[in-house]
Motif scaffolding. Structure first.
Motif, mmCIF file in Angstrom:
data_model
loop_
_atom_site.group_PDB
_atom_site.id
_atom_site.type_symbol
_atom_site.label_atom_id
_atom_site.label_comp_id
_atom_site.label_asym_id
_atom_site.label_seq_id
_atom_site.Cartn_x
_atom_site.Cartn_y
_atom_site.Cartn_z
ATOM 1 N N SER A 47 -1.329 66.807 67.706
ATOM 2 C CA SER A 47 -2.639 66.591 67.095
ATOM 3 C C SER A 47 -2.493 66.210 65.621
ATOM 4 O O SER A 47 -3.155 65.274 65.138
ATOM 5 C CB SER A 47 -3.483 67.855 67.230
ATOM 6 O OG SER A 47 -4.709 67.715 66.562
ATOM 7 N N GLN A 69 0.137 64.842 64.234
ATOM 8 C CA GLN A 69 0.757 63.521 64.153
ATOM 9 C C GLN A 69 -0.290 62.427 64.371
ATOM 10 O O GLN A 69 -0.262 61.397 63.701
ATOM 11 C CB GLN A 69 1.895 63.388 65.180
ATOM 12 C CG GLN A 69 2.675 62.103 65.031
ATOM 13 C CD GLN A 69 3.329 61.963 63.667
ATOM 14 O OE1 GLN A 69 4.013 62.871 63.214
ATOM 15 N NE2 GLN A 69 3.142 60.840 63.016
ATOM 16 N N ASN A 70 -1.218 62.657 65.300
ATOM 17 C CA ASN A 70 -2.301 61.691 65.510
ATOM 18 C C ASN A 70 -3.159 61.561 64.253
ATOM 19 O O ASN A 70 -3.571 60.457 63.885
ATOM 20 C CB ASN A 70 -3.159 62.094 66.704
ATOM 21 C CG ASN A 70 -2.449 61.898 68.018
ATOM 22 O OD1 ASN A 70 -1.510 61.113 68.116
ATOM 23 N ND2 ASN A 70 -2.875 62.616 69.041
ATOM 24 N N GLU A 71 -3.437 62.683 63.610
ATOM 25 C CA GLU A 71 -4.222 62.650 62.374
ATOM 26 C C GLU A 71 -3.472 61.909 61.271
ATOM 27 O O GLU A 71 -4.056 61.109 60.527
ATOM 28 C CB GLU A 71 -4.554 64.075 61.931
ATOM 29 C CG GLU A 71 -5.510 64.146 60.773
ATOM 30 C CD GLU A 71 -5.920 65.568 60.431
ATOM 31 O OE1 GLU A 71 -6.433 65.768 59.321
ATOM 32 O OE2 GLU A 71 -5.724 66.483 61.259
ATOM 33 N N ASP A 90 -1.210 59.553 61.714
ATOM 34 C CA ASP A 90 -1.229 58.133 62.062
ATOM 35 C C ASP A 90 -2.567 57.490 61.710
ATOM 36 O O ASP A 90 -2.616 56.376 61.186
ATOM 37 C CB ASP A 90 -0.932 57.941 63.554
ATOM 38 C CG ASP A 90 0.498 58.328 63.920
ATOM 39 O OD1 ASP A 90 1.347 58.412 63.007
ATOM 40 O OD2 ASP A 90 0.749 58.552 65.126
ATOM 41 N N THR A 91 -3.660 58.207 61.986
ATOM 42 C CA THR A 91 -4.989 57.696 61.644
ATOM 43 C C THR A 91 -5.135 57.525 60.137
ATOM 44 O O THR A 91 -5.654 56.510 59.667
ATOM 45 C CB THR A 91 -6.076 58.657 62.176
ATOM 46 O OG1 THR A 91 -5.938 58.772 63.588
ATOM 47 C CG2 THR A 91 -7.472 58.165 61.840
ATOM 48 N N LEU A 92 -4.671 58.515 59.378
ATOM 49 C CA LEU A 92 -4.754 58.419 57.917
ATOM 50 C C LEU A 92 -3.874 57.297 57.376
ATOM 51 O O LEU A 92 -4.262 56.617 56.423
ATOM 52 C CB LEU A 92 -4.373 59.756 57.281
ATOM 53 C CG LEU A 92 -5.373 60.894 57.511
ATOM 54 C CD1 LEU A 92 -4.808 62.212 56.985
ATOM 55 C CD2 LEU A 92 -6.713 60.590 56.886
ATOM 56 N N ASP A 93 -2.708 57.088 57.985
ATOM 57 C CA ASP A 93 -1.851 55.972 57.567
ATOM 58 C C ASP A 93 -2.561 54.641 57.762
ATOM 59 O O ASP A 93 -2.493 53.757 56.898
ATOM 60 C CB ASP A 93 -0.536 55.963 58.355
ATOM 61 C CG ASP A 93 0.468 56.977 57.842
ATOM 62 O OD1 ASP A 93 0.300 57.445 56.690
ATOM 63 O OD2 ASP A 93 1.411 57.295 58.579
ATOM 64 N N ILE A 94 -3.232 54.505 58.891
ATOM 65 C CA ILE A 94 -3.974 53.262 59.161
ATOM 66 C C ILE A 94 -5.095 53.093 58.145
ATOM 67 O O ILE A 94 -5.315 51.993 57.620
ATOM 68 C CB ILE A 94 -4.523 53.261 60.604
ATOM 69 C CG1 ILE A 94 -3.357 53.142 61.591
ATOM 70 C CG2 ILE A 94 -5.523 52.145 60.815
ATOM 71 C CD1 ILE A 94 -3.733 53.373 63.030
ATOM 72 N N LYS A 95 -5.808 54.184 57.837
ATOM 73 C CA LYS A 95 -6.888 54.106 56.854
ATOM 74 C C LYS A 95 -6.353 53.739 55.470
ATOM 75 O O LYS A 95 -6.970 52.967 54.742
ATOM 76 C CB LYS A 95 -7.651 55.434 56.792
ATOM 77 C CG LYS A 95 -8.543 55.673 57.979
ATOM 78 C CD LYS A 95 -9.300 56.985 57.836
ATOM 79 C CE LYS A 95 -10.200 57.232 59.030
ATOM 80 N NZ LYS A 95 -10.941 58.491 58.898
ATOM 81 N N SER A 107 -5.439 50.092 55.457
ATOM 82 C CA SER A 107 -6.663 49.294 55.446
ATOM 83 C C SER A 107 -7.301 49.297 54.056
ATOM 84 O O SER A 107 -7.758 48.259 53.571
ATOM 85 C CB SER A 107 -7.653 49.848 56.482
ATOM 86 O OG SER A 107 -8.876 49.181 56.388
#
Length: 109
Positions: free
Chosen positions: A47, A49-51, A53-58, A61
């Protein structure tokens, strides 16, 4: 006397087997508890790691040139300078092409 010694040995063997059996059951229960805790931690790690990854994408961006340019223009009201609005310290500092065009080209490379 021999019979009594044999009975004692048998009783001792039965007690030893019983104690070992109880220890095996206790250790198996402890191993199962550790496995449950390990599975719980692995789920929490997945969970997190998913967070991440999401923050890395944000972050990627938000740091993109397109996003920065969009915020600068639409939210901050900034515009690219025109050639006649630029001041140069010397004639050698002045670009031969449009400064705005040079900035845009350098920003996207």
């Amino acid at each position: 006397m021999l019979r009594e010694a044999g009975q004692r040995r048998a009783l001792f063997a039965i007690l030893l087997i019983g104690v070992l059996s109880v220890m095996i059951v206790v250790l198996a229960a402890y191993a199962a508890e550790l496995k449950v805790d390990n599975n719980r931690m692995e789920a929490a790690n997945a969970s997190l790691q998913n967070e991440i990854d999401t923050l890395d994408i944000k972050i990627k961006s938000a740091n993109s040139i397109d996003h920065i340019e969009d915020v600068a223009i639409n939210q901050l009201g900034m515009v690219y300078a025109e050639e006649n609005e630029c001041v140069y310290l010397s004639q050698t500092d002045a670009p031969t092409d449009s400064l705005a065009l040079i900035i845009r080209e350098n920003a996207y490379h």
